[in-house]
Design a protein around this motif. Structure first.
Motif, PDB file in Angstrom:
ATOM      1  N   GLN A   1       0.820  -1.210   0.000  1.00  0.00           N
ATOM      2  CA  GLN A   1       0.000   0.000   0.000  1.00  0.00           C
ATOM      3  C   GLN A   1       0.855   1.261   0.000  1.00  0.00           C
ATOM      4  O   GLN A   1       0.336   2.356  -0.083  1.00  0.00           O
ATOM      5  CB  GLN A   1      -0.947   0.024   1.207  1.00  0.00           C
TER       6      GLN A   1
ATOM      7  N   ILE B   1       1.119   5.791   5.390  1.00  0.00           N
ATOM      8  CA  ILE B   1      -0.334   5.948   5.322  1.00  0.00           C
ATOM      9  C   ILE B   1      -0.737   7.045   6.298  1.00  0.00           C
ATOM     10  O   ILE B   1      -0.246   7.106   7.421  1.00  0.00           O
ATOM     11  CB  ILE B   1      -1.033   4.618   5.681  1.00  0.00           C
TER      12      ILE B   1
ATOM     13  N   TRP C   1      -3.014   7.879   8.760  1.00  0.00           N
ATOM     14  CA  TRP C   1      -4.006   7.162   9.551  1.00  0.00           C
ATOM     15  C   TRP C   1      -5.112   8.065  10.076  1.00  0.00           C
ATOM     16  O   TRP C   1      -6.228   7.613  10.303  1.00  0.00           O
ATOM     17  CB  TRP C   1      -3.324   6.381  10.673  1.00  0.00           C
TER      18      TRP C   1
ATOM     19  N   SER D   1      -6.457  10.442   8.262  1.00  0.00           N
ATOM     20  CA  SER D   1      -7.372  10.455   7.113  1.00  0.00           C
ATOM     21  C   SER D   1      -8.147   9.150   7.011  1.00  0.00           C
ATOM     22  O   SER D   1      -9.335   9.147   6.680  1.00  0.00           O
ATOM     23  CB  SER D   1      -6.605  10.701   5.810  1.00  0.00           C
ATOM     24  N   VAL D   2      -7.483   8.052   7.311  1.00  0.00           N
ATOM     25  CA  VAL D   2      -8.140   6.748   7.293  1.00  0.00           C
ATOM     26  C   VAL D   2      -9.281   6.738   8.308  1.00  0.00           C
ATOM     27  O   VAL D   2     -10.405   6.353   8.003  1.00  0.00           O
ATOM     28  CB  VAL D   2      -7.119   5.613   7.578  1.00  0.00           C
ATOM     29  N   LYS D   3      -9.002   7.188   9.518  1.00  0.00           N
ATOM     30  CA  LYS D   3     -10.036   7.238  10.559  1.00  0.00           C
ATOM     31  C   LYS D   3     -11.172   8.177  10.148  1.00  0.00           C
ATOM     32  O   LYS D   3     -12.348   7.841  10.301  1.00  0.00           O
ATOM     33  CB  LYS D   3      -9.454   7.686  11.886  1.00  0.00           C
TER      34      LYS D   3
ATOM     35  N   ILE E   1     -13.039   4.342   8.473  1.00  0.00           N
ATOM     36  CA  ILE E   1     -12.438   3.015   8.683  1.00  0.00           C
ATOM     37  C   ILE E   1     -12.342   2.786  10.182  1.00  0.00           C
ATOM     38  O   ILE E   1     -11.776   3.599  10.921  1.00  0.00           O
ATOM     39  CB  ILE E   1     -11.049   2.910   8.021  1.00  0.00           C
TER      40      ILE E   1
ATOM     41  N   ALA F   1      -8.062  -2.020  11.278  1.00  0.00           N
ATOM     42  CA  ALA F   1      -7.185  -2.454  10.188  1.00  0.00           C
ATOM     43  C   ALA F   1      -6.256  -3.555  10.680  1.00  0.00           C
ATOM     44  O   ALA F   1      -6.052  -3.717  11.885  1.00  0.00           O
ATOM     45  CB  ALA F   1      -6.353  -1.281   9.673  1.00  0.00           C
TER      46      ALA F   1
ATOM     47  N   ASN G   1       3.053   1.586  10.823  1.00  0.00           N
ATOM     48  CA  ASN G   1       1.596   1.469  10.702  1.00  0.00           C
ATOM     49  C   ASN G   1       0.957   1.210  12.049  1.00  0.00           C
ATOM     50  O   ASN G   1      -0.079   1.793  12.378  1.00  0.00           O
ATOM     51  CB  ASN G   1       1.220   0.384   9.698  1.00  0.00           C
TER      52      ASN G   1
ATOM     53  N   ALA H   1      -1.427   4.148  13.364  1.00  0.00           N
ATOM     54  CA  ALA H   1      -2.845   3.798  13.423  1.00  0.00           C
ATOM     55  C   ALA H   1      -3.374   3.986  14.842  1.00  0.00           C
ATOM     56  O   ALA H   1      -4.426   4.604  15.048  1.00  0.00           O
ATOM     57  CB  ALA H   1      -3.078   2.365  12.948  1.00  0.00           C
TER      58      ALA H   1
ATOM     59  N   VAL I   1      -7.197   4.297  15.421  1.00  0.00           N
ATOM     60  CA  VAL I   1      -7.670   3.186  14.590  1.00  0.00           C
ATOM     61  C   VAL I   1      -7.150   1.884  15.203  1.00  0.00           C
ATOM     62  O   VAL I   1      -5.938   1.633  15.194  1.00  0.00           O
ATOM     63  CB  VAL I   1      -7.173   3.308  13.128  1.00  0.00           C
TER      64      VAL I   1
END
Length: 172
Positions: free
Chosen positions: A4, A8, A10, A12-14, A18, A21, A39, A43, A48
């Motif tokens: 990936q 990352i 994280w 923005s992921v949250k 999401i 993970a 990660n 995270a 996350v």
């Protein structure tokens, strides 16, 4: 995983909704994912929940050697902190001779039991997850793996992993 790409975001992921993970920690007994530790840390810092996984090679290693290799990399991240999810066995490689077990189910059970023992020694209770495709579940695993959590893959064109009992039957 490193596939990936690095770094990352994280947060923005949250913010994208999401809720958890898994991050690749190891593959076989000779690969550590270079992005695993960053990660895990990032995270959790973003809120996350995350867990580590091992991409299994039952044709190359005993379940205990592969579980030990995974635990040596990921074990310090398995904590009762509210942000750790269960360790996962990524079970996608089938074929050849199984090393250290009489069947794929036995290999998976031994790997998971080894992880449970490592976690218990560290004061953490875990129930590992097995990630596998629905057709591979039907072809390679028996009901003895029902003691573990399942994460049945939803590959394009494969049966719906959300219907039926994924450990005993699919429509392959």
């Amino acid at each position: 995983s490193n596939h990936q790409g690095p770094r990352i975001n994280w947060t923005s992921v949250k913010n994208a909704g999401i809720s958890f993970a898994w991050a690749k920690a190891t593959e076989s007994t000779d690969f550590i994912d270079a992005d695993f530790t960053i990660n895990e840390a990032n995270a959790k810092a973003a809120g996350v929940p995350i867990g580590g996984y091992d991409f299994a090679h039952p044709e190359a290693n005993t379940p205990s050697s592969e579980a030990n290799y995974f635990w040596n990399e990921a074990g310090s991240y398995v904590k009762a902190d509210g942000l750790t999810i269960m360790p996962m066995l990524d079970y996608e490689t089938f074929g050849g001779t199984i090393v250290g077990a009489t069947s794929y189910s036995s290999w998976a059970n031994q790997w998971c039991s080894n992880i449970v023992a490592h976690a218990a020694a560290a004061g953490v209770k875990v129930t590992p997850v097995i990630y596998i495709g629905p057709c591979n579940t039907e072809s390679y695993l028996n009901s003895s793996v029902k003691q573990w959590l399942n994460n049945i893959a939803a590959y394009p064109g494969s049966p719906n992993p959300q219907t039926g009992n994924p450990w005993t039957s699919s429509t392959c």
